[in-house]
Design a protein around this motif. Structure first.
Motif, PDB file in Angstrom:
ATOM      1  N   PRO A  53      70.597  43.617 -30.957  1.00 41.76           N
ATOM      2  CA  PRO A  53      71.456  43.672 -29.769  1.00 41.76           C
ATOM      3  C   PRO A  53      71.546  45.080 -29.204  1.00 41.76           C
ATOM      4  O   PRO A  53      72.560  45.758 -29.378  1.00 41.76           O
ATOM      5  CB  PRO A  53      72.805  43.208 -30.307  1.00 41.76           C
ATOM      6  N   GLY A  54      70.512  45.565 -28.581  1.00 47.71           N
ATOM      7  CA  GLY A  54      70.538  46.865 -27.916  1.00 47.71           C
ATOM      8  C   GLY A  54      70.201  48.054 -28.801  1.00 47.71           C
ATOM      9  O   GLY A  54      70.614  49.171 -28.511  1.00 47.71           O
ATOM     10  N   MET A  55      69.429  47.828 -29.843  1.00 44.80           N
ATOM     11  CA  MET A  55      69.033  48.930 -30.725  1.00 44.80           C
ATOM     12  C   MET A  55      67.628  49.402 -30.364  1.00 44.80           C
ATOM     13  O   MET A  55      66.805  48.620 -29.907  1.00 44.80           O
ATOM     14  CB  MET A  55      69.076  48.481 -32.181  1.00 44.80           C
ATOM     15  N   ASN A  56      67.381  50.683 -30.580  1.00 42.96           N
ATOM     16  CA  ASN A  56      66.065  51.261 -30.343  1.00 42.96           C
ATOM     17  C   ASN A  56      65.432  51.654 -31.666  1.00 42.96           C
ATOM     18  O   ASN A  56      66.128  52.049 -32.603  1.00 42.96           O
ATOM     19  CB  ASN A  56      66.170  52.496 -29.450  1.00 42.96           C
ATOM     20  N   GLY A  57      64.119  51.541 -31.710  1.00 48.26           N
ATOM     21  CA  GLY A  57      63.401  51.905 -32.915  1.00 48.26           C
ATOM     22  C   GLY A  57      61.924  52.067 -32.625  1.00 48.26           C
ATOM     23  O   GLY A  57      61.530  52.433 -31.521  1.00 48.26           O
ATOM     24  N   MET A  71      52.194  44.554 -39.403  1.00 47.37           N
ATOM     25  CA  MET A  71      53.047  45.328 -38.512  1.00 47.37           C
ATOM     26  C   MET A  71      54.270  45.801 -39.273  1.00 47.37           C
ATOM     27  O   MET A  71      54.728  45.127 -40.199  1.00 47.37           O
ATOM     28  CB  MET A  71      53.539  44.472 -37.344  1.00 47.37           C
ATOM     29  N   SER A  72      54.790  46.909 -38.838  1.00 47.09           N
ATOM     30  CA  SER A  72      56.008  47.450 -39.415  1.00 47.09           C
ATOM     31  C   SER A  72      56.910  47.866 -38.259  1.00 47.09           C
ATOM     32  O   SER A  72      56.444  48.488 -37.311  1.00 47.09           O
ATOM     33  CB  SER A  72      55.647  48.663 -40.280  1.00 47.09           C
ATOM     34  N   TRP A  73      58.174  47.478 -38.346  1.00 45.72           N
ATOM     35  CA  TRP A  73      59.111  47.942 -37.322  1.00 45.72           C
ATOM     36  C   TRP A  73      60.414  48.336 -37.970  1.00 45.72           C
ATOM     37  O   TRP A  73      60.763  47.862 -39.037  1.00 45.72           O
ATOM     38  CB  TRP A  73      59.286  46.939 -36.192  1.00 45.72           C
ATOM     39  N   PHE A  78      67.386  49.423 -40.905  1.00 44.60           N
ATOM     40  CA  PHE A  78      66.626  48.175 -41.034  1.00 44.60           C
ATOM     41  C   PHE A  78      65.137  48.474 -40.912  1.00 44.60           C
ATOM     42  O   PHE A  78      64.704  49.161 -39.980  1.00 44.60           O
ATOM     43  CB  PHE A  78      67.043  47.214 -39.916  1.00 44.60           C
ATOM     44  N   HIS A  79      64.355  47.930 -41.834  1.00 41.22           N
ATOM     45  CA  HIS A  79      62.905  48.072 -41.774  1.00 41.22           C
ATOM     46  C   HIS A  79      62.278  46.733 -42.145  1.00 41.22           C
ATOM     47  O   HIS A  79      62.696  46.101 -43.117  1.00 41.22           O
ATOM     48  CB  HIS A  79      62.425  49.149 -42.743  1.00 41.22           C
ATOM     49  N   PHE A  96      57.112  38.462 -44.551  1.00 38.01           N
ATOM     50  CA  PHE A  96      57.730  39.753 -44.268  1.00 38.01           C
ATOM     51  C   PHE A  96      58.781  40.073 -45.311  1.00 38.01           C
ATOM     52  O   PHE A  96      59.318  39.187 -45.970  1.00 38.01           O
ATOM     53  CB  PHE A  96      58.316  39.808 -42.858  1.00 38.01           C
ATOM     54  N   GLU A  97      59.053  41.376 -45.423  1.00 42.31           N
ATOM     55  CA  GLU A  97      60.108  41.873 -46.292  1.00 42.31           C
ATOM     56  C   GLU A  97      60.966  42.840 -45.497  1.00 42.31           C
ATOM     57  O   GLU A  97      60.456  43.578 -44.648  1.00 42.31           O
ATOM     58  CB  GLU A  97      59.529  42.596 -47.504  1.00 42.31           C
ATOM     59  N   HIS A  98      62.253  42.831 -45.782  1.00 38.62           N
ATOM     60  CA  HIS A  98      63.196  43.727 -45.135  1.00 38.62           C
ATOM     61  C   HIS A  98      63.794  44.679 -46.160  1.00 38.62           C
ATOM     62  O   HIS A  98      64.043  44.294 -47.301  1.00 38.62           O
ATOM     63  CB  HIS A  98      64.341  42.940 -44.491  1.00 38.62           C
ATOM     64  N   THR A  99      64.052  45.899 -45.721  1.00 38.08           N
ATOM     65  CA  THR A  99      64.768  46.871 -46.534  1.00 38.08           C
ATOM     66  C   THR A  99      65.774  47.593 -45.655  1.00 38.08           C
ATOM     67  O   THR A  99      65.667  47.573 -44.429  1.00 38.08           O
ATOM     68  CB  THR A  99      63.808  47.900 -47.173  1.00 38.08           C
ATOM     69  N   GLY A 100      66.727  48.218 -46.289  1.00 37.30           N
ATOM     70  CA  GLY A 100      67.753  48.998 -45.600  1.00 37.30           C
ATOM     71  C   GLY A 100      69.110  48.316 -45.635  1.00 37.30           C
ATOM     72  O   GLY A 100      69.208  47.108 -45.861  1.00 37.30           O
ATOM     73  N   PRO A 101      70.174  49.081 -45.406  1.00 32.91           N
ATOM     74  CA  PRO A 101      71.528  48.526 -45.477  1.00 32.91           C
ATOM     75  C   PRO A 101      71.798  47.438 -44.436  1.00 32.91           C
ATOM     76  O   PRO A 101      72.471  46.452 -44.740  1.00 32.91           O
ATOM     77  CB  PRO A 101      72.440  49.740 -45.277  1.00 32.91           C
ATOM     78  N   LEU A 102      71.293  47.588 -43.239  1.00 32.54           N
ATOM     79  CA  LEU A 102      71.476  46.550 -42.226  1.00 32.54           C
ATOM     80  C   LEU A 102      70.721  45.283 -42.617  1.00 32.54           C
ATOM     81  O   LEU A 102      71.194  44.166 -42.408  1.00 32.54           O
ATOM     82  CB  LEU A 102      71.032  47.045 -40.852  1.00 32.54           C
TER      83      LEU A 102
END
Length: 131
Positions: A53-57, A71-73, A78-79, A96-102
């Protein structure tokens, strides 16, 4: 890790072309609002990414092979590292796998998303092959 497989009745080159059109990814991945960068992807090239919701990366291709696109984003906290495997029989596997606090907070909302993305990829391929 999230993973799903779907057979898409199209040439592997067509599926690969959709995956390798970075500026059109927001047309079938609803998490992406916009991607800015070169039209032709190169491994390691960073794209500016806007997500809901309106985040840039940033987004980058980490592997481009005849039978696999990775691909990696990432956005703050959040990763995602994702793989699309393209079999010659039309079976496409997305994982896919996710890492990070978000990512930890959003973990439940990503259940089943690999299958959803494959359906959206299949719809995009159909639109391009049957205008």
């Amino acid at each position: 890790m999230e993973q799903a497989t779907l057979t898409i009745p199209a040439a592997a080159d067509t599926v690969r072309a959709v995956l390798l059109d970075p500026l059109a990814l927001p047309l079938w991945n609803e998490a992406f609002v916009a991607i800015d960068g070169p039209r032709v992807p190169v491994v390691g090239q960073r794209y500016i990414l806007r997500v809901r919701p309106g985040m840039n990366g940033s987004l980058e291709y980490t592997a481009i092979e005849p039978d696999r696109v990775e691909m990696s984003w990432r956005v703050t906290g959040f990763h995602e590292a994702g793989t699309w495997t393209i079999a010659t029989n039309g079976a496409i596997t997305h994982s896919f796998e996710h890492t990070g606090p978000l990512a930890a907070v959003l973990r439940r909302s990503y259940r089943g998303i690999a299958a959803v993305r494959l359906d959206r990829l299949a719809n995009r391929v159909r639109r391009l092959t049957n205008p």
